[in-house]
Design a protein around this motif. Structure first.
Motif, PDB file in Angstrom:
ATOM      1  N   ASP A  89      30.302  13.240  29.864  1.00 43.54           N
ATOM      2  CA  ASP A  89      30.874  12.814  28.676  1.00 43.54           C
ATOM      3  C   ASP A  89      31.717  14.198  27.847  1.00 43.54           C
ATOM      4  OD1 ASP A  89      30.133  10.517  29.057  1.00 43.54           O
ATOM      5  OD2 ASP A  89      28.129  10.394  27.984  1.00 43.54           O
ATOM      6  N   PHE A  90      32.672  14.100  28.017  1.00 38.56           N
ATOM      7  CA  PHE A  90      33.478  15.272  27.308  1.00 38.56           C
ATOM      8  C   PHE A  90      33.639  14.873  25.693  1.00 38.56           C
ATOM      9  CE2 PHE A  90      35.174  15.289  31.689  1.00 38.56           C
ATOM     10  CZ  PHE A  90      34.727  16.365  32.314  1.00 38.56           C
ATOM     11  N   PRO A  91      33.321  15.926  24.834  1.00 41.73           N
ATOM     12  CA  PRO A  91      33.740  15.851  23.579  1.00 41.73           C
ATOM     13  C   PRO A  91      35.227  16.018  23.357  1.00 41.73           C
ATOM     14  CG  PRO A  91      32.922  18.100  23.838  1.00 41.73           C
ATOM     15  CD  PRO A  91      32.946  17.411  25.171  1.00 41.73           C
ATOM     16  N   GLU A  92      35.599  15.447  22.075  1.00 39.03           N
ATOM     17  CA  GLU A  92      36.956  15.790  21.509  1.00 39.03           C
ATOM     18  C   GLU A  92      37.164  17.614  21.568  1.00 39.03           C
ATOM     19  OE1 GLU A  92      38.142  13.798  17.985  1.00 39.03           O
ATOM     20  OE2 GLU A  92      38.219  12.015  18.946  1.00 39.03           O
ATOM     21  N   LEU A  93      38.443  18.022  21.824  1.00 34.46           N
ATOM     22  CA  LEU A  93      38.597  19.300  21.934  1.00 34.46           C
ATOM     23  C   LEU A  93      39.605  19.679  20.697  1.00 34.46           C
ATOM     24  CD1 LEU A  93      39.061  19.737  25.950  1.00 34.46           C
ATOM     25  CD2 LEU A  93      37.001  19.875  24.549  1.00 34.46           C
ATOM     26  N   SER A  94      39.573  21.072  20.427  1.00 33.50           N
ATOM     27  CA  SER A  94      40.417  21.664  19.586  1.00 33.50           C
ATOM     28  C   SER A  94      41.233  22.701  20.218  1.00 33.50           C
ATOM     29  CB  SER A  94      39.625  22.417  18.497  1.00 33.50           C
ATOM     30  OG  SER A  94      38.585  21.341  18.070  1.00 33.50           O
ATOM     31  N   PRO A  95      42.099  23.206  19.761  1.00 34.74           N
ATOM     32  CA  PRO A  95      43.028  24.188  19.986  1.00 34.74           C
ATOM     33  C   PRO A  95      42.529  25.628  20.334  1.00 34.74           C
ATOM     34  CG  PRO A  95      44.219  22.954  18.305  1.00 34.74           C
ATOM     35  CD  PRO A  95      42.975  22.516  18.208  1.00 34.74           C
ATOM     36  N   PRO A  96      42.797  26.286  21.512  1.00 35.99           N
ATOM     37  CA  PRO A  96      43.763  26.182  22.080  1.00 35.99           C
ATOM     38  C   PRO A  96      43.815  25.212  23.398  1.00 35.99           C
ATOM     39  CG  PRO A  96      42.900  28.163  23.056  1.00 35.99           C
ATOM     40  CD  PRO A  96      41.979  27.547  21.717  1.00 35.99           C
ATOM     41  N   ALA A  97      42.955  24.178  23.279  1.00 40.20           N
ATOM     42  CA  ALA A  97      43.034  23.229  24.256  1.00 40.20           C
ATOM     43  C   ALA A  97      44.283  22.278  24.081  1.00 40.20           C
ATOM     44  CB  ALA A  97      41.894  22.327  24.062  1.00 40.20           C
ATOM     45  N   ALA A  98      44.820  22.099  25.377  1.00 40.83           N
ATOM     46  CA  ALA A  98      45.974  21.411  25.474  1.00 40.83           C
ATOM     47  C   ALA A  98      46.056  19.826  25.132  1.00 40.83           C
ATOM     48  CB  ALA A  98      46.825  21.568  26.882  1.00 40.83           C
ATOM     49  N   VAL A  99      44.960  19.365  25.123  1.00 38.59           N
ATOM     50  CA  VAL A  99      44.586  17.846  24.764  1.00 38.59           C
ATOM     51  C   VAL A  99      43.454  17.635  23.943  1.00 38.59           C
ATOM     52  CG1 VAL A  99      45.593  17.106  26.962  1.00 38.59           C
ATOM     53  CG2 VAL A  99      43.162  17.388  26.897  1.00 38.59           C
ATOM     54  N   GLN A 100      43.476  16.844  23.115  1.00 39.00           N
ATOM     55  CA  GLN A 100      42.075  16.466  22.280  1.00 39.00           C
ATOM     56  C   GLN A 100      41.225  15.571  22.962  1.00 39.00           C
ATOM     57  OE1 GLN A 100      43.287  14.756  18.420  1.00 39.00           O
ATOM     58  NE2 GLN A 100      41.283  15.530  17.488  1.00 39.00           N
ATOM     59  N   VAL A 101      41.809  14.746  23.733  1.00 38.61           N
ATOM     60  CA  VAL A 101      40.880  13.618  24.611  1.00 38.61           C
ATOM     61  C   VAL A 101      40.981  13.935  26.029  1.00 38.61           C
ATOM     62  CG1 VAL A 101      40.298  11.194  24.973  1.00 38.61           C
ATOM     63  CG2 VAL A 101      41.131  12.003  22.811  1.00 38.61           C
ATOM     64  N   MET A 102      40.077  14.276  26.596  1.00 41.16           N
ATOM     65  CA  MET A 102      39.945  14.564  27.895  1.00 41.16           C
ATOM     66  C   MET A 102      40.276  13.528  28.684  1.00 41.16           C
ATOM     67  SD  MET A 102      39.488  17.808  29.335  1.00 41.16           S
ATOM     68  CE  MET A 102      38.737  17.548  31.015  1.00 41.16           C
TER      69      MET A 102
END
Length: 265
Positions: A78-91
């Motif tokens: 289960d992937f968490p919500e991501l923050s920059p510099p991730a290109a997406v917030q939801v995997m």
């Protein structure tokens, strides 16, 4: 003395430290690394631009020669919500919503890239189609993150009224760009709890916090190797889902994984 040396270097030729390696073909890029036992991974993408995933039938693909596994959301963490510099917030694989055409919904692993590609063609994806938001028809929304940038300068409406000439036109950009000579790709290997990524990136240090957060591991246990990058133009300055998926997949199957990134259709 240092200032004098620096000034004397201006305008004079200096050899690039990596030039000989690149000119002779000895430079190793991310996809050139082949750890022992490596599996080749390709992504199966959603065939619709918007909708819901109803199911993935991978039975035929799993029976093909050279196909080792086909992973779906049930096999991945289960992937968490991501923050920059991730290109997406939801995997991808986080829910059943399809947000864009080609969104990964399964991962095929093979002993060769040819076997993996053949397996991908045999996977059947069942989606419920929704109406997509077409180019130029969407609404403006803040970029992801808690602190959207707000920039104000002057009075726009007053400038419109007082303008000598006013032109109104809609411009639509091409959806694909950043055509680098080296395409994106990642090789992932786990040694116990330590992860090594050979990755095509512009700044290897930015990969570590995103990948460690996505996988719930200590940042000190992530090593990123990116000695040469064949162009990026900004696209490789972000951390994309394929980098996280390569690491997650290698952990699930217990073998190194080379994720070949191309259009996932």
């Amino acid at each position: 003395d240092r200032r004098r040396c620096a000034m004397s270097a201006v305008g004079s030729a200096r050899p690039r430290v990596e030039a000989a390696l690149k000119l002779t073909g000895a430079a190793l890029y991310a996809a050139d690394h082949r750890p022992d036992g490596v599996l080749h991974a390709v992504l199966v993408g959603a065939p619709v631009a918007a909708g819901r995933l109803r199911g993935v039938d991978a039975a035929a693909a799993r029976d093909l020669p050279g196909v080792v596994a086909v992973l779906t959301a049930a096999d991945l963490p289960d992937f968490p919500e991501l923050s920059p510099p991730a290109a997406v917030q939801v995997m991808p694989f986080s829910d059943d919503r399809i947000r864009y055409e080609g969104q990964p919904v399964a991962i095929v692993l093979g002993e060769s890239v040819e076997a993996a590609e053949t397996g991908r063609a045999a996977v059947v994806v069942d989606c419920e189609r929704d109406d997509p938001v077409l180019l130029g028809a969407g609404r403006r929304e803040p970029a992801m993150g808690d602190d959207p940038v707000v920039f104000d300068k002057g009075d726009v409406e007053q400038a419109r009224v007082g303008a000598a000439v006013r032109i109104e036109q809609t411009y639509v950009q091409a959806p694909r760009h950043h055509h680098t000579m080296e395409t994106s790709g990642t090789v992932a290997r786990w040694d116990g709890e330590r992860l090594t990524l050979w990755d095509s990136v512009q700044a290897s240090s930015t990969v570590i916090p995103v990948v460690s957060a996505a996988l719930g591991i200590d940042a000190d246990d992530v090593r990123v190797v990116a000695r040469h990058t064949g162009g990026g133009f900004g696209a490789k300055g972000y951390i994309w889902p394929h980098e996280i998926l390569a690491a997650a997949t290698a952990r699930v199957v217990g073998r190194p994984v080379k994720l070949h990134l191309r259009r996932a259709d």
